[in-house]
Design a protein around this motif. Structure first.
Motif, PDB file in Angstrom:
ATOM      1  N   LEU A  15       0.217  -5.980  -9.289  1.00 27.72           N
ATOM      2  CA  LEU A  15       0.749  -4.634  -9.062  1.00 27.72           C
ATOM      3  C   LEU A  15       2.264  -4.626  -9.280  1.00 27.72           C
ATOM      4  O   LEU A  15       2.818  -3.723  -9.912  1.00 27.72           O
ATOM      5  CB  LEU A  15       0.439  -4.171  -7.630  1.00 27.72           C
ATOM      6  N   LEU A  18       0.057   4.439  -7.027  1.00 26.19           N
ATOM      7  CA  LEU A  18      -1.135   4.068  -6.270  1.00 26.19           C
ATOM      8  C   LEU A  18      -1.993   5.320  -6.121  1.00 26.19           C
ATOM      9  O   LEU A  18      -1.545   6.333  -5.600  1.00 26.19           O
ATOM     10  CB  LEU A  18      -0.757   3.549  -4.880  1.00 26.19           C
ATOM     11  N   ILE A  41       0.808  -1.216   0.000  1.00 26.75           N
ATOM     12  CA  ILE A  41       0.000   0.000   0.000  1.00 26.75           C
ATOM     13  C   ILE A  41       0.840   1.264   0.000  1.00 26.75           C
ATOM     14  O   ILE A  41       0.435   2.298   0.512  1.00 26.75           O
ATOM     15  CB  ILE A  41      -1.014   0.036   1.167  1.00 26.75           C
ATOM     16  N   SER A  71       3.496   3.336  -2.885  1.00 27.38           N
ATOM     17  CA  SER A  71       4.134   3.276  -4.200  1.00 27.38           C
ATOM     18  C   SER A  71       5.628   2.995  -4.029  1.00 27.38           C
ATOM     19  O   SER A  71       6.216   2.257  -4.828  1.00 27.38           O
ATOM     20  CB  SER A  71       3.904   4.583  -4.962  1.00 27.38           C
ATOM     21  N   VAL A 130      -5.140   5.255  -2.462  1.00 23.01           N
ATOM     22  CA  VAL A 130      -5.061   4.102  -1.564  1.00 23.01           C
ATOM     23  C   VAL A 130      -4.693   4.544  -0.153  1.00 23.01           C
ATOM     24  O   VAL A 130      -5.382   4.229   0.820  1.00 23.01           O
ATOM     25  CB  VAL A 130      -4.043   3.064  -2.071  1.00 23.01           C
TER      26      VAL A 130
END
Lengths: 246, 246
Positions: free
Chosen positions: A177, A189, A139, A141, A192
């Motif tokens: 991902l 992301l 969760i 980047s 998120v």
DNA sequence: TGCCACCTTCCATTCAATGGTAGAACGTGT
DNA sequence: ACACGTTCTACCATTGAATGGAAGGTGGCA
């Protein structure tokens, strides 16, 4: 009752004392510290006094204990991330100036991204990443950028043990991902971490093409200027890598 | 030969190991570490292994030892200067933007100024102050600002033991510098640290009017805009103090 | 004043820490 | 390829440093 009834060494105990401070808490009562470290009060007391004499801890009046300024000094002077941060700083400043956004730098620690440096932009969106703070790989980047460029076996091991506490994300989703990030050369992301922010990060490689860090920005969700952001980040990341190789 | 022939406790040794790293050095050979810490090789080896298991140290292949990332994380998460830095950061950014100069924040540690935060301005003059670096009180504006606002007895004790290794400065001169700084409410040093730079710093007081830090800038010697700098710094310092009091 | 919670000190007991020794693993020069 | 120096790792009998319960302070609060 003798040399350690609990069967742990002095070193174990020293570590437990230092680890006893919960995140963001700078000061603890002796009794609570003893409790958290799982030590008899008198042992904790002795240990704290010894460590305080050397400045690793700082015991104020009334049994309040803090980490010592001397410890902070020693660790930051000889920080294992010193070279990385020094190499990255100028480029992070450039990014901050040019893109006018929050910038951060993370390394992989365990299965989490550990943020080692950050430049925040007043007035820009909130940046959840705190220096010395952690974020799960899947969760953030930065986490994805780091993991997606790890050797195959590391990724496999990571996905093997992966489990989302909230149960919302499956290992399969994370695999995808990572695959996307690996293919594209950057990770992103949207919404998120925070519903109205957008994170994007690229890997920083050292001279041996090993991914040692991730360089990222956090921008308002509205401003999706991938074309502008990614090349800037990648250029900066290469610059950092070159400095590290020297 | 038994439990410590040298008569020092395990804690002493742990501290010596951590302190063994010279400033700015992040990695040491085991043998050299043992040497610097004054430990028998086998003892050093055992200690390093134990500390590494807990992540306080990080022993790479071939006996190279670094401080552990986990230690860095723990110390920075729970840093005793955390509150101060958080309170000061926004104001430091303001100063950097408005005055367009290097900004730094220091606390008093022993008889030296310890720099805990810094914002450097690309293209501005060199700033000798490193984060986690030290400067003697009498040759740094931050040091003078800090000392000049300490209680009378602390200043007396400082001046008592004062001795300039180079022999250029006498305690009397320093007393005068401190008196000036106390009277003016700020400290300045022109061309002392670097011949073409000028340092100026003001005290930061907490809610109880105790001086807990110094906020300073380093500017090119040519730009002596006292009228502009001092009020800006003092305003920021007050702002930081107010935040600390909350 | 009495109570409670927390800090500090003391000291007999005992096992964890110690470090010399030996040998393995490098690296380097011949 | 070999010998040599250096550095790292492992072993283990010895012993004094570490341990923690108990008793004594200290301070705050009702």
């Amino acid at each position: 009752m003798a040399n350690s009834a609990s069967g742990d060494s002095v070193v174990d105990r020293v570590v437990r004392v230092i680890e006893a401070f919960p995140e963001g808490v700078t000061s603890l009562q002796l009794t609570e510290l003893a409790d958290r470290a799982g030590l008899p009060l008198s042992s904790a007391h002795r240990l704290v006094r010894q460590l305080s004499e050397h400045g690793l801890l700082d015991s104020g009046a009334g049994g309040t204990v803090r980490l010592g300024l001397r410890l902070w000094e020693l660790v930051n002077r000889n920080s294992p991330t010193l070279a990385l941060r020094q190499a990255a700083m100028p480029f992070m400043e450039d990014i901050q100036q040019v893109l006018n956004q929050n910038v951060n730098l993370a390394v992989l620690e365990g299965w989490e991204a550990l943020f080692v440096e950050r430049l925040s932009r007043r007035g820009s969106v909130a940046n959840r990443a705190r220096v010395a703070g952690r974020m799960p790989v899947h969760i953030s980047s930065a986490g994805l950028a780091l993991m997606s460029h790890q050797p195959r076996e590391v990724q496999a091991e990571y996905l093997e043990q992966f489990q989302d506490p909230s149960g919302k994300v499956t290992a399969g989703v994370v695999r995808q991902l990572l695959a996307d990030a690996a293919q594209q050369g950057y990770a992103q992301l949207a919404g998120v971490v925070d519903s109205d922010t957008w994170g994007i990060a690229v890997p920083v490689m050292n001279g041996k093409r090993r991914t040692v860090a991730a360089l990222g920005v956090v921008v308002p969700l509205a401003e999706m200027r991938l074309q502008a952001l990614v090349p800037a980040l990648q250029t900066a990341a290469r610059g950092i890598g070159r400095r590290l190789a020297e």
